[in-house]
Write an enzyme that holds these catalytic residues in place. Structure first.
Site, short mmCIF file in Angstrom:
data_model
loop_
_atom_site.label_atom_id
_atom_site.label_comp_id
_atom_site.label_asym_id
_atom_site.label_seq_id
_atom_site.Cartn_x
_atom_site.Cartn_y
_atom_site.Cartn_z
N TYR A 56 19.72 -11.99 49.07
CA TYR A 56 20.62 -11.04 49.71
C TYR A 56 20.02 -10.52 51.01
O TYR A 56 19.03 -9.77 51.01
CB TYR A 56 20.94 -9.87 48.78
CG TYR A 56 21.55 -10.28 47.45
CD1 TYR A 56 22.39 -11.39 47.36
CD2 TYR A 56 21.29 -9.56 46.29
CE1 TYR A 56 22.94 -11.77 46.15
CE2 TYR A 56 21.85 -9.94 45.08
CZ TYR A 56 22.67 -11.05 45.02
OH TYR A 56 23.22 -11.43 43.81
N HIS A 119 18.71 -17.59 39.51
CA HIS A 119 19.89 -17.32 40.33
C HIS A 119 20.75 -18.57 40.56
O HIS A 119 20.25 -19.57 41.07
CB HIS A 119 19.41 -16.77 41.68
CG HIS A 119 20.44 -16.02 42.47
ND1 HIS A 119 20.15 -15.38 43.64
CD2 HIS A 119 21.76 -15.82 42.26
CE1 HIS A 119 21.23 -14.80 44.11
NE2 HIS A 119 22.23 -15.06 43.29
#
Length: 318
Positions: A56, A119
């Site tokens: 992110y 992830h």
């Protein structure tokens, strides 16, 4: 705020969780001061689970969250991820996972995280995910750098398939329990009950389709799904309600999903999301929404490696 146990862990998490991806300026630029203020407001209002990742904002979100949580570490449960990084880089190798957690702990300014998530597993080679990434994450757990381990991804049937093969503490599904999607119920919900892993949902606003905000140009839903947004906005306004509030209110009510992760980066967003949990949505509106979205329900786009996207019964990809 209501709280639920996250699977068989000892984490009692808030029904609404703080998704920290917007702290990395992934939707729009936000100042560091405002991002820190949003985190503190969330903690003050009872949100106790914070989810972030190196991906992110190319580590910016982790860095900012670390600053915001200074002197507040014991007030929250903290989750970060591994294997997905900036510029579209994926690395599911054993050694990279061990390196990644140390980098994350440094940015977050903590000694451990409560949850380490592998992830977006659909982008990895299945055998490497099973034989390197998840075992490495479990090694991180054994080393005391993460209390619990899980994985995340978009193709919900693939998540269920992998969850049958490994023993993890949590599974994070995104985009599959919203006003437009309920496929999480097909396999993953009953499997979470059977195996005891904590089930989390993210992106209940479907990357802004289920909000009054402009849909990002990179959003991958089919045109017909995107075209439903103005109709939903208008319908909710008939009842003096915002679409985003209705969408969030719907998502957090799932009886099995422990927590719903929503991206936030500004104080007003935190306050709005908290209010949305308590609004009263008339049954008539739920019924009208259900009728309106029926033609585009469960139309999810393709993501990750083709072999990891298990076809639907009608032959379409996940």
């Amino acid at each position: 705020m209501q709280y639920r146990q996250l699977g068989n862990t000892d984490l009692i998490v808030s029904q609404l969780s703080f998704g920290a991806s917007p702290l990395g300026n992934v939707f729009n630029d936000v100042s560091e001061d405002e991002s820190i203020r949003s985190v503190h407001t969330a903690i003050d209002q009872g949100i106790n689970f914070f989810d972030v990742a190196p991906f992110y904002g190319d580590t910016l979100a982790e860095t900012r969250l670390g600053k915001a949580l200074k002197n507040k570490r014991n007030s929250v449960f903290l989750a970060t991820k591994c294997c997905r990084y900036g510029n579209g880089v994926f690395d599911f190798s054993y050694n990279r996972v061990l390196q990644s957690i140390d980098e994350s702990l440094e940015r977050l300014q903590v000694d451990y995280v409560d949850l380490l998530t592998v992830h977006d597993i659909e982008f990895g080679d299945r055998e490497q995910v099973l034989n390197e990434a998840i075992p490495a994450a479990l090694k991180v757990k054994a080393m005391g750098k993460a209390r619990y381990v899980g994985f995340s991804g978009l193709p919900v049937r693939y998540l269920a398939q992998i969850a049958r093969q490994v023993e993890v503490d949590t599974v994070l599904s995104w985009g599959h329990y919203t006003l437009l999607e309920d496929e999480i119920n097909d396999e993953l919900v009953p499997l979470s009950i059977e195996k005891g892993f904590g089930l989390m949902n993210a992106a209940p606003l479907m990357q802004r389709i289920l909000s009054d905000a402009p849909i990002p140009p990179w959003q991958s839903s089919p045109p017909a799904v995107k075209a439903i947004q103005p109709k939903l906005i208008a319908l909710c306004r008939e009842y003096d309600l915002a679409l985003s509030d209705v969408a969030l209110n719907y998502a957090v009510r799932h009886p099995v999903i422990a927590t719903t992760i929503v991206g936030m980066s500004e104080q007003y967003q935190v306050e709005q999301n908290l209010r949305a949990m308590d609004i009263l949505v008339p049954d008539e509106l739920w019924q009208r929404i259900e009728t309106l979205v029926a033609p585009v329900k469960n139309q999810m786009w393709f993501e990750g490696k083709p072999e990891n996207n298990i076809p639907k019964s009608n032959g379409q990809h996940e």
